[in-house]
Design an enzyme around this catalytic site. Structure first.
Site, PDB file in Angstrom:
ATOM      1  N   LYS A   1       0.815  -1.214   0.000  1.00 17.15           N
ATOM      2  CA  LYS A   1       0.000   0.000   0.000  1.00 17.15           C
ATOM      3  C   LYS A   1       0.849   1.264   0.000  1.00 17.15           C
ATOM      4  O   LYS A   1       0.511   2.237  -0.656  1.00 17.15           O
ATOM      5  CB  LYS A   1      -0.956   0.006   1.197  1.00 17.15           C
ATOM      6  CG  LYS A   1      -2.067  -1.023   1.057  1.00 17.15           C
ATOM      7  CD  LYS A   1      -3.091  -0.901   2.159  1.00 17.15           C
ATOM      8  CE  LYS A   1      -4.206  -1.916   1.907  1.00 17.15           C
ATOM      9  NZ  LYS A   1      -5.388  -1.647   2.714  1.00 17.15           N
TER      10      LYS A   1
ATOM     11  N   LYS B   1      -4.739  -9.984  -6.414  1.00 13.61           N
ATOM     12  CA  LYS B   1      -6.026 -10.122  -5.725  1.00 13.61           C
ATOM     13  C   LYS B   1      -6.969  -9.000  -6.146  1.00 13.61           C
ATOM     14  O   LYS B   1      -6.544  -7.879  -6.396  1.00 13.61           O
ATOM     15  CB  LYS B   1      -5.832 -10.145  -4.206  1.00 13.61           C
ATOM     16  CG  LYS B   1      -5.846  -8.795  -3.522  1.00 13.61           C
ATOM     17  CD  LYS B   1      -6.095  -8.902  -2.016  1.00 13.61           C
ATOM     18  CE  LYS B   1      -6.260  -7.529  -1.407  1.00 13.61           C
ATOM     19  NZ  LYS B   1      -7.536  -7.232  -0.804  1.00 13.61           N
TER      20      LYS B   1
ATOM     21  N   LYS C   1     -10.134  -3.284  -3.489  1.00 16.86           N
ATOM     22  CA  LYS C   1     -10.761  -1.974  -3.609  1.00 16.86           C
ATOM     23  C   LYS C   1      -9.783  -0.975  -4.200  1.00 16.86           C
ATOM     24  O   LYS C   1     -10.154  -0.126  -4.981  1.00 16.86           O
ATOM     25  CB  LYS C   1     -11.185  -1.454  -2.233  1.00 16.86           C
ATOM     26  CG  LYS C   1     -12.345  -2.220  -1.621  1.00 16.86           C
ATOM     27  CD  LYS C   1     -12.962  -1.417  -0.490  1.00 16.86           C
ATOM     28  CE  LYS C   1     -13.987  -2.228   0.266  1.00 16.86           C
ATOM     29  NZ  LYS C   1     -13.487  -2.751   1.535  1.00 16.86           N
TER      30      LYS C   1
HETATM   31  P1  ATP Z   1      -7.886  -2.432   0.240  1.00 20.58           P
HETATM   32  O1  ATP Z   1      -7.231  -2.907  -1.022  1.00 20.58           O
HETATM   33  O2  ATP Z   1      -8.096  -0.956   0.287  1.00 20.58           O
HETATM   34  O3  ATP Z   1      -7.215  -3.007   1.482  1.00 20.58           O
HETATM   35  P2  ATP Z   1      -9.777  -4.545   0.221  1.00 20.58           P
HETATM   36  O4  ATP Z   1     -10.358  -4.814  -1.104  1.00 20.58           O
HETATM   37  O5  ATP Z   1      -8.658  -5.436   0.683  1.00 20.58           O
HETATM   38  O6  ATP Z   1      -9.359  -3.024   0.232  1.00 20.58           O
HETATM   39  P3  ATP Z   1     -10.794  -4.572   2.909  1.00 20.58           P
HETATM   40  O7  ATP Z   1     -11.889  -3.761   3.477  1.00 20.58           O
HETATM   41  O8  ATP Z   1      -9.393  -4.239   3.267  1.00 20.58           O
HETATM   42  O9  ATP Z   1     -10.945  -4.545   1.312  1.00 20.58           O
HETATM   43  O10 ATP Z   1     -11.031  -6.105   3.248  1.00 20.58           O
HETATM   44  C1  ATP Z   1     -12.217  -6.629   3.847  1.00 20.58           C
HETATM   45  C2  ATP Z   1     -12.121  -8.147   3.877  1.00 20.58           C
HETATM   46  O11 ATP Z   1     -12.162  -8.670   2.546  1.00 20.58           O
HETATM   47  C3  ATP Z   1     -10.806  -8.676   4.489  1.00 20.58           C
HETATM   48  O12 ATP Z   1     -11.112  -9.800   5.291  1.00 20.58           O
HETATM   49  C4  ATP Z   1      -9.993  -9.099   3.297  1.00 20.58           C
HETATM   50  O13 ATP Z   1      -9.083 -10.133   3.605  1.00 20.58           O
HETATM   51  C5  ATP Z   1     -11.092  -9.586   2.368  1.00 20.58           C
HETATM   52  N1  ATP Z   1     -10.661  -9.525   0.971  1.00 20.58           N
HETATM   53  C6  ATP Z   1     -10.303  -8.412   0.296  1.00 20.58           C
HETATM   54  N2  ATP Z   1      -9.982  -8.704  -0.965  1.00 20.58           N
HETATM   55  C7  ATP Z   1     -10.155 -10.051  -1.112  1.00 20.58           C
HETATM   56  C8  ATP Z   1      -9.987 -10.969  -2.193  1.00 20.58           C
HETATM   57  N3  ATP Z   1      -9.588 -10.547  -3.391  1.00 20.58           N
HETATM   58  N4  ATP Z   1     -10.252 -12.280  -1.977  1.00 20.58           N
HETATM   59  C9  ATP Z   1     -10.664 -12.726  -0.762  1.00 20.58           C
HETATM   60  N5  ATP Z   1     -10.837 -11.901   0.291  1.00 20.58           N
HETATM   61  C10 ATP Z   1     -10.583 -10.590   0.138  1.00 20.58           C
HETATM   62 MG    MG Z   2      -7.561  -4.875   2.427  1.00 21.93          MG
END
Ligand code: ATP
Ligand code: MG
Length: 332
Positions: A112, A195, A198
């Site tokens: 990040k 992955k 967001k």
């Molecule tokens: P950012 O990239 O800003 O961290 P994010 O997409 O990872 O955002 P979070 O709110 O950080 O979203 O994550 C919420 C939950 O979703 C966490 O438990 C994280 O492990 C899970 N998660 C996020 N992306 C994935 C993915 N691609 N596959 C499975 N689980 C995910």
């Molecule tokens: Mg995350």
């Protein structure tokens, strides 16, 4: 009942398919069997610049999506992280227990901060994994249902809990990760090596649950696969196809083996078009439920206030014990 705790960031509005399949879907299941605490982690959201009005709206939106996904306020404790000041308070104690090098090894921080640019990454971003440690330990959670990307943070939580317990006496439960092998990591549809995220995904590769169903269907149909034609689960050789199979399997409750059979001799188009349909069937009611909940912000806010009250009762007890162990003078 064993206890679970987890959180999701109120960033960028809509949850994506990775959030749902990797985490939220398990939260819904676990509220039936566990003492469940789930929160919208707004303190984590501000580790990256947020517009205040958007953050406030997205926090409600995140809560609405969690309820639309199936969380029930009478079966779990749903709250907003900043409503429970103990998170920041225990976070400080945990910061003072964490090695600088130890924090520097967190890969989520490295990814990040690299994306932010070294000069723009904040100290908050650097210590957010430690705040997450406090999030978990405050509730004495036995298990933490998250995606694979969070495994290292749960390890850190165990390390710090153990360190604290050794130094000051038994205080914290050591939590275990609850990460499903099948859906722990859902990949970007355009770049199935990374992955779905967001913040890191390409717009076309990111399936937002609140997108117009038409947009979602289109994203699925234009997912990157490979130049082969066989539909087979093989994450190394065929990451794109395998990702689609995982998603289809989970959404429709059909095993991957059964899907491989069903699509024998058929092209990628057939799989994509079935998956597009399954996605549309899933997101259509999800979107309308979310909207209904948003249309009644008073009910939503009062439900979150009740959740915060329940959460605080637990958090305050852990914090008081921690302060006492550390040697802080009680404020009498
Ligand atoms: P950012 O990239 O800003 O961290 P994010 O997409 O990872 O955002 P979070 O709110 O950080 O979203 O994550 C919420 C939950 O979703 C966490 O438990 C994280 O492990 C899970 N998660 C996020 N992306 C994935 C993915 N691609 N596959 C499975 N689980 C995910
Ligand atoms: Mg995350």
């Amino acid at each position: 009942r064993p206890r679970v705790l987890s959180g999701i960031q109120p960033t960028s509005g809509s949850f994506h398919l990775g959030n749902y399949l990797g985490a939220v879907r398990q939260w819904v299941a676990l509220q039936e069997t566990h003492d469940a605490f789930y929160m919208v982690v707004d303190l984590h959201a501000i580790t990256i610049p947020q517009d205040p009005a958007e953050l406030r709206a997205n926090t409600r939106l995140a809560a609405a999506q969690l309820l639309a996904a199936g969380l029930a306020p009478e079966r779990c404790t749903l709250f907003v992280q900043s409503h429970v000041p103990e998170h920041a308070q225990l976070g400080w104690v945990m910061n003072c227990l964490t090695g600088f090098g130890e924090a520097s090894r967190m890969t989520q921080f490295k990814d990040k901060s690299a994306r932010q640019g070294a000069d723009r990454a904040t100290v908050g971003l650097f210590t957010y994994p430690v705040l997450q440690v406090a999030d978990i330990l405050l509730y004495q959670a036995d298990q933490v249902p998250v995606g694979e990307d969070q495994r290292q943070h749960i390890e850190l939580t165990r390390d710090l809990a153990e360190r604290f317990n050794t130094r000051f006496g038994p205080t914290f439960t050591l939590p275990a990760p609850y990460i499903l092998k099948e859906t722990g990591k859902i990949y970007d549809l355009q770049d199935p090596q990374i992955k779905m995220s967001k913040s890191a995904s390409t717009p076309k590769g990111l399936v937002n649950l609140l997108d117009e169903p038409k947009v979602t269907a289109k994203k699925v149909r234009s997912a990157v696969t490979d130049t082969d034609t066989v539909i087979r689960f093989d994450p190394v050789e065929k990451p794109g196809v395998s990702n689609l199979l995982t998603i289809q399997s989970t959404l429709t409750g059909t095993s991957v083996a059964e899907l491989e059979q069903r699509y024998e001799g058929k092209g990628y188009g057939a799989l994509k078009s079935d998956l597009a349909e399954a996605m549309v069937d899933f997101v259509t009611p999800f979107r309308s439920r979310t909207q209904e909940l948003l249309d009644d912000p008073e009910t939503l806010d009062s439900l979150l206030a009740k959740g915060a009250e329940k959460a605080r009762a637990v958090a305050a007890e852990t914090l008081a014990e921690t302060y006492d162990r550390v040697g802080f003078l009680p404020a009498k």
